[in-house]
Write an enzyme that holds these catalytic residues in place. Structure first.
Site, mmCIF file in Angstrom:
data_model
loop_
_atom_site.group_PDB
_atom_site.id
_atom_site.type_symbol
_atom_site.label_atom_id
_atom_site.label_comp_id
_atom_site.label_asym_id
_atom_site.label_seq_id
_atom_site.Cartn_x
_atom_site.Cartn_y
_atom_site.Cartn_z
ATOM 1 N N GLN A 249 0.813 -1.235 0.002
ATOM 2 C CA GLN A 249 0.195 -0.074 -0.017
ATOM 3 C C GLN A 249 0.744 1.300 0.077
ATOM 4 O OE1 GLN A 249 -2.965 -1.323 -1.017
ATOM 5 N NE2 GLN A 249 -3.715 0.438 -0.105
ATOM 6 N N HIS A 252 1.564 3.380 -3.031
ATOM 7 C CA HIS A 252 0.525 4.430 -3.658
ATOM 8 C C HIS A 252 1.225 5.530 -4.054
ATOM 9 C CE1 HIS A 252 -3.162 2.510 -4.562
ATOM 10 N NE2 HIS A 252 -2.997 1.886 -3.699
ATOM 11 N N GLU A 317 -8.564 3.038 6.131
ATOM 12 C CA GLU A 317 -9.144 2.800 4.957
ATOM 13 C C GLU A 317 -9.241 1.175 4.519
ATOM 14 O OE1 GLU A 317 -8.709 3.821 -0.193
ATOM 15 O OE2 GLU A 317 -6.886 4.031 1.563
ATOM 16 N N HIS A 318 -8.122 0.545 4.648
ATOM 17 C CA HIS A 318 -8.153 -0.807 4.611
ATOM 18 C C HIS A 318 -7.440 -1.087 5.786
ATOM 19 C CE1 HIS A 318 -7.058 0.848 0.297
ATOM 20 N NE2 HIS A 318 -7.778 -0.014 0.244
ATOM 21 N N ASP A 351 -8.667 -4.055 -4.080
ATOM 22 C CA ASP A 351 -8.347 -2.919 -5.054
ATOM 23 C C ASP A 351 -8.555 -3.275 -6.526
ATOM 24 O OD1 ASP A 351 -7.578 -1.085 -3.164
ATOM 25 O OD2 ASP A 351 -5.504 -1.454 -3.368
ATOM 26 N N HIS A 410 -48.759 25.838 9.340
ATOM 27 C CA HIS A 410 -48.674 24.328 9.131
ATOM 28 C C HIS A 410 -50.019 23.825 9.948
ATOM 29 C CE1 HIS A 410 -44.558 24.654 7.744
ATOM 30 N NE2 HIS A 410 -44.124 23.082 7.862
#
Length: 426
Positions: A249, A252, A317-318, A351, A410
């Protein structure tokens, strides 16, 4: 008390003012000047020389012919997994109507969004799988019209695998257009596009900022920052495999966090050694190395409870689990984008196409949202209908509620129904 074998370097909060200003100026320009502004930015920023932005059928056919059959077969497999899982999720979203009181009927309907624009980034890593994750899932949801956008790779053409993927995933129109100008064109309806209702897709900081500023004009999937991974491991885990997944990861980008939370100091120390060894030969070490140096962490915790507490605070995230108590963690963890249970699973599977979506919350957003899924392309709406006698009977109660809130007009709408249906017997 957690013990850090390695801790991320202190980070200054990024000054986003220049990016915010650039996005705001470009969006205003495109909103006012339309196609001319989009073309100008495409030429300046993407070195666009290709003429028409919309991809023709001949260009799609040429891209398909240029690709090996192994890629097409692999894509078809991955696409099938993603769409099948999306359809299974869709089956959990149901229409229903119930009678909550005599003569009062409340209902729920699932209505697909009409027009969607899906962006596929084309920078350092062209995320081909994003076509299935967005366009394919939107098709599964029943969206009427889907636009696909991706930037040119050479100023003239879209990356052939991305073009093939967008077409096969079901995009009705495909445009060679990137960055802020792509987001604005989809939102405002430029260069021949239908203006969309929702835009999706990852991208750089400028794309993310454009999405943030366009929210309200259109819906968005979510605001994604640098990708991140957290692994929870105990003394049964393989530190060499942990190191491999952390670096998988980290490649990235140089600002991608990779965290290990472990109940074993030995596993933490061994993982650090393996990371250093693997970085020496990693093909993307120029990116993964700085990410690990600046954002990597290894923290030793006392027990399962503390591991869960820290992981939920990070809200990664992961999140990978490599423990002898994976089922307990699965049951108790609350904050993550997607969970990978056991060493047999890995983020790369998610992914690229095992079936779950890869567009996920980052920067702690998993505390309050999940990732992109079929439900994002669906509007869950409600309705009510009443028998006349039920409207008469409930009117005084709700009129008094209106009066308490000072909303007298109303209240009148309730009162007139109390009178109008006074003799109703249905």
């Amino acid at each position: 008390m957690p013990d850090y074998i390695k801790q991320a370097l202190p980070q200054q909060e990024r000054d986003m003012s220049a990016i915010e200003h650039t996005a705001r100026s470009m969006l205003a320009d495109i909103k006012q000047n339309g196609d001319a502004a989009v073309t100008r930015y495409a030429e300046e920023l993407d070195k666009w020389q290709g003429g028409e932005f919309r991809v023709s059928e001949d260009q799609i056919a040429a891209a398909e012919a240029s690709l090996p059959e192994t890629f097409k077969e692999d894509f078809e497999f991955c696409h099938r997994q993603i769409v099948d899982f999306a359809k299974r999720q869709l089956a959990t979203l149901i229409d229903f109507e119930c009678e909550t009181e005599p003569g009062i009927f409340l209902g729920q309907k699932q209505i697909p969004i009409g027009n969607v624009g899906c962006y596929i980034p084309g920078g350092k890593y062209p995320l081909v799988a994003a076509a299935s994750m967005s366009v394919g899932v939107a098709c599964a949801a029943g969206v009427d019209h889907i636009i696909g956008c991706a930037p040119p790779r050479d100023g003239k053409e879209m990356y052939a695998p991305t073009l093939y993927a967008l077409h096969k995933a079901g995009a009705h129109e495909i445009y060679v257009l990137g960055g802020i100008q792509a987001m604005a064109a989809m939102a405002y309806g430029c260069v021949g596009m239908h203006a969309v209702d929702l835009i999706t897709g990852p991208g750089n900081a400028y794309v993310a900022e454009a999405k943030r500023q366009l929210y309200g004009t259109v819906g968005i999937d979510l605001l994604a920052g640098p990708t991140e991974i957290l692994i929870i491991a105990d003394d049964t885990a393989d530190p060499e495999l942990i190191a491999t997944d952390l670096l998988g990861q980290a490649e990235h980008g140089p600002d991608s966090p990779a965290w290990l939370v472990t109940t074993s100091k030995h596993i933490g120390e061994e993982t650090l050694k393996h990371v250093e060894v693997q970085l020496k030969t990693l093909p993307t070490k120029s990116v993964a190395g700085p990410a690990w140096r600046d954002y990597g962490e290894i923290v030793v915790v006392a027990d399962t409870d503390e591991a869960i507490q820290i992981s939920d605070r990070y809200a990664p995230e992961h999140l990978e689990l490599m423990t002898s108590k994976d089922d307990e963690y699965l049951a108790r963890l609350k904050n993550y984008g997607s969970l990978f249970v056991g060493e047999e699973a890995t983020v790369a599977y998610g992914d690229k196409g095992i079936g779950t979506n890869h567009t996920l919350p980052t920067s702690g957003a998993a505390r309050y949202t999940g990732g992109l899924w079929v439900g994002k392309f669906i509007k869950t709406v409600t309705y009510q209908r009443l028998k006349k006698s039920a409207s008469r009977d409930i009117a005084p109660v709700l009129a008094r509620q209106c009066e308490v809130e000072g909303m007298l007009a109303h209240g009148i709408t309730c009162d007139v129904r109390h009178v109008r249906y006074a003799g109703a017997n249905d």
